[in-house]
Design an enzyme around this catalytic site. Structure first.
Site, PDB file in Angstrom:
ATOM      1  N   HIS A  31       0.872  -1.177   0.000  1.00  0.00           N
ATOM      2  CA  HIS A  31       0.000   0.000   0.000  1.00  0.00           C
ATOM      3  C   HIS A  31       0.907   1.225   0.000  1.00  0.00           C
ATOM      4  O   HIS A  31       1.674   1.433   0.946  1.00  0.00           O
ATOM      5  CB  HIS A  31      -0.870  -0.040   1.259  1.00  0.00           C
ATOM      6  CG  HIS A  31      -1.839   1.084   1.394  1.00  0.00           C
ATOM      7  ND1 HIS A  31      -3.169   0.950   1.068  1.00  0.00           N
ATOM      8  CD2 HIS A  31      -1.693   2.347   1.847  1.00  0.00           C
ATOM      9  CE1 HIS A  31      -3.792   2.084   1.315  1.00  0.00           C
ATOM     10  NE2 HIS A  31      -2.914   2.957   1.790  1.00  0.00           N
ATOM     11  N   ASP A  33       1.505   5.251  -0.111  1.00  0.00           N
ATOM     12  CA  ASP A  33       0.935   6.571   0.134  1.00  0.00           C
ATOM     13  C   ASP A  33       1.550   7.588  -0.821  1.00  0.00           C
ATOM     14  O   ASP A  33       2.775   7.704  -0.911  1.00  0.00           O
ATOM     15  CB  ASP A  33       1.211   7.021   1.574  1.00  0.00           C
ATOM     16  CG  ASP A  33       0.396   6.244   2.588  1.00  0.00           C
ATOM     17  OD1 ASP A  33      -0.689   5.749   2.229  1.00  0.00           O
ATOM     18  OD2 ASP A  33       0.836   6.146   3.740  1.00  0.00           O
ATOM     19  N   HIS A  63      -2.718   4.902  -2.590  1.00  0.00           N
ATOM     20  CA  HIS A  63      -3.519   5.741  -1.692  1.00  0.00           C
ATOM     21  C   HIS A  63      -3.202   7.194  -2.021  1.00  0.00           C
ATOM     22  O   HIS A  63      -2.158   7.715  -1.645  1.00  0.00           O
ATOM     23  CB  HIS A  63      -3.151   5.403  -0.245  1.00  0.00           C
ATOM     24  CG  HIS A  63      -3.938   6.153   0.767  1.00  0.00           C
ATOM     25  ND1 HIS A  63      -3.746   5.968   2.122  1.00  0.00           N
ATOM     26  CD2 HIS A  63      -4.923   7.078   0.662  1.00  0.00           C
ATOM     27  CE1 HIS A  63      -4.576   6.755   2.785  1.00  0.00           C
ATOM     28  NE2 HIS A  63      -5.291   7.446   1.907  1.00  0.00           N
ATOM     29  N   GLY A 140      -0.394  11.824   6.620  1.00  0.00           N
ATOM     30  CA  GLY A 140       0.853  12.521   6.352  1.00  0.00           C
ATOM     31  C   GLY A 140       2.098  11.887   6.922  1.00  0.00           C
ATOM     32  O   GLY A 140       3.171  12.007   6.332  1.00  0.00           O
ATOM     33  N   PHE A 141       1.978  11.199   8.064  1.00  0.00           N
ATOM     34  CA  PHE A 141       3.168  10.683   8.724  1.00  0.00           C
ATOM     35  C   PHE A 141       2.893   9.296   9.301  1.00  0.00           C
ATOM     36  O   PHE A 141       1.816   9.053   9.865  1.00  0.00           O
ATOM     37  CB  PHE A 141       3.612  11.623   9.851  1.00  0.00           C
ATOM     38  CG  PHE A 141       3.931  13.013   9.377  1.00  0.00           C
ATOM     39  CD1 PHE A 141       5.200  13.337   8.925  1.00  0.00           C
ATOM     40  CD2 PHE A 141       2.952  13.998   9.358  1.00  0.00           C
ATOM     41  CE1 PHE A 141       5.485  14.621   8.473  1.00  0.00           C
ATOM     42  CE2 PHE A 141       3.227  15.277   8.909  1.00  0.00           C
ATOM     43  CZ  PHE A 141       4.503  15.593   8.469  1.00  0.00           C
ATOM     44  N   GLY A 143       3.935   6.023  11.925  1.00  0.00           N
ATOM     45  CA  GLY A 143       4.419   5.882  13.294  1.00  0.00           C
ATOM     46  C   GLY A 143       3.502   6.454  14.355  1.00  0.00           C
ATOM     47  O   GLY A 143       3.855   6.465  15.533  1.00  0.00           O
ATOM     48  N   ASP A 169      -6.201   1.999   7.986  1.00  0.00           N
ATOM     49  CA  ASP A 169      -4.828   2.404   7.694  1.00  0.00           C
ATOM     50  C   ASP A 169      -4.361   3.385   8.766  1.00  0.00           C
ATOM     51  O   ASP A 169      -4.932   4.459   8.925  1.00  0.00           O
ATOM     52  CB  ASP A 169      -4.782   3.073   6.317  1.00  0.00           C
ATOM     53  CG  ASP A 169      -3.388   3.548   5.923  1.00  0.00           C
ATOM     54  OD1 ASP A 169      -2.427   3.236   6.643  1.00  0.00           O
ATOM     55  OD2 ASP A 169      -3.278   4.233   4.888  1.00  0.00           O
ATOM     56  N   GLY A 170      -3.316   2.991   9.498  1.00  0.00           N
ATOM     57  CA  GLY A 170      -2.727   3.890  10.494  1.00  0.00           C
ATOM     58  C   GLY A 170      -2.838   3.360  11.905  1.00  0.00           C
ATOM     59  O   GLY A 170      -3.922   3.028  12.369  1.00  0.00           O
ATOM     60  N   SER A 192       4.694   1.422   9.867  1.00  0.00           N
ATOM     61  CA  SER A 192       5.828   1.481  10.781  1.00  0.00           C
ATOM     62  C   SER A 192       6.022   0.173  11.553  1.00  0.00           C
ATOM     63  O   SER A 192       7.161  -0.258  11.768  1.00  0.00           O
ATOM     64  CB  SER A 192       5.683   2.654  11.757  1.00  0.00           C
ATOM     65  OG  SER A 192       4.508   2.530  12.528  1.00  0.00           O
TER      66      SER A 192
END
Length: 209
Positions: A31, A33, A63, A140-141, A143, A169-170, A192
């Protein structure tokens, strides 16, 4: 069982290629980004040029965290390994147009929702969307920790749509993966947790439990 898809958020071609090579032996899909620096406060590689030059058997989920998804989707259809696309409900451009155009081209496309967007916002897009991707963190980031309410959003969407593809996602780690799967998620994107693991194969296996 939910599908586990490793994520990549790369700011340079070198990072993108390195992450792809690390993941190749352990997964069939990644996936990726793509962030334009306007939709979210970060910028990645444009992705298209890099992936067009990259020889691999990996399949790509793209994405698009961009403000004008309809303007870039046509170009992305030229990447042979790009199989699934996600565009954001919050994008400035015409999201419905992007979804409808993808279906005209017989491409798989889903709508993504930021954490602050209520899951019910997906309803107006579902006629032209093949699935929903719920972000568990602010875009955007990588972790970040999964935000409260994400799992509940999955459960509410699943209750209304028993057959819908629902991705998260995340903030996916061992604990949140179990929670999201229990709520009805069908796909989990982990960036991460997998890429920062000293043993990528074990990290993916653990998320599959």
């Amino acid at each position: 069982m939910a599908e586990i898809v490793p994520g990549i958020l790369a700011r340079t071609p070198e990072q993108l290629y390195a992450d792809l090579r690390r993941l190749e032996p352990h997964t069939s899909r990644v996936h990726i980004d793509i962030i334009d620096g306007h939709f979210a406060p970060n910028t990645t590689v444009n992705g298209y040029d890099e992936l067009a030059a990259f020889d691999t058997l990996l399949k790509f989920d793209i994405h698009l965290m961009v403000n004008e998804p309809a303007a870039v989707l046509e170009r992305w259809y030229g990447i042979k390994n790009a199989e699934r696309f996600f565009v954001h409900a919050e994008a400035v451009g015409d999201v419905s147009q992007a979804l409808a155009h993808a279906h005209e081209k017989q491409r798989w496309i889903g709508v993504a929702l930021n954490p602050e967007t209520d899951g019910a916002a997906a309803e107006r897009f579902l006629a032209n969307a093949d699935g929903v991707l719920l972000l568990g963190v602010h875009p955007g980031f990588s972790g970040q920790k999964m935000l409260p309410g994400t799992v509940e959003k999955v459960a509410a969407l699943r209750a209304n749509h028993p057959e819908l593809f629902i991705g998260v996602d995340g903030g996916i780690d061992l604990e949140t993966a179990l929670q999201a799967k229990g709520a009805g998620a069908t796909m989990l994107v982990s960036t991460s947790y997998i890429l920062r693991s000293p043993d990528i194969a074990a990290a993916i296996k653990n998320l599959n439990i």
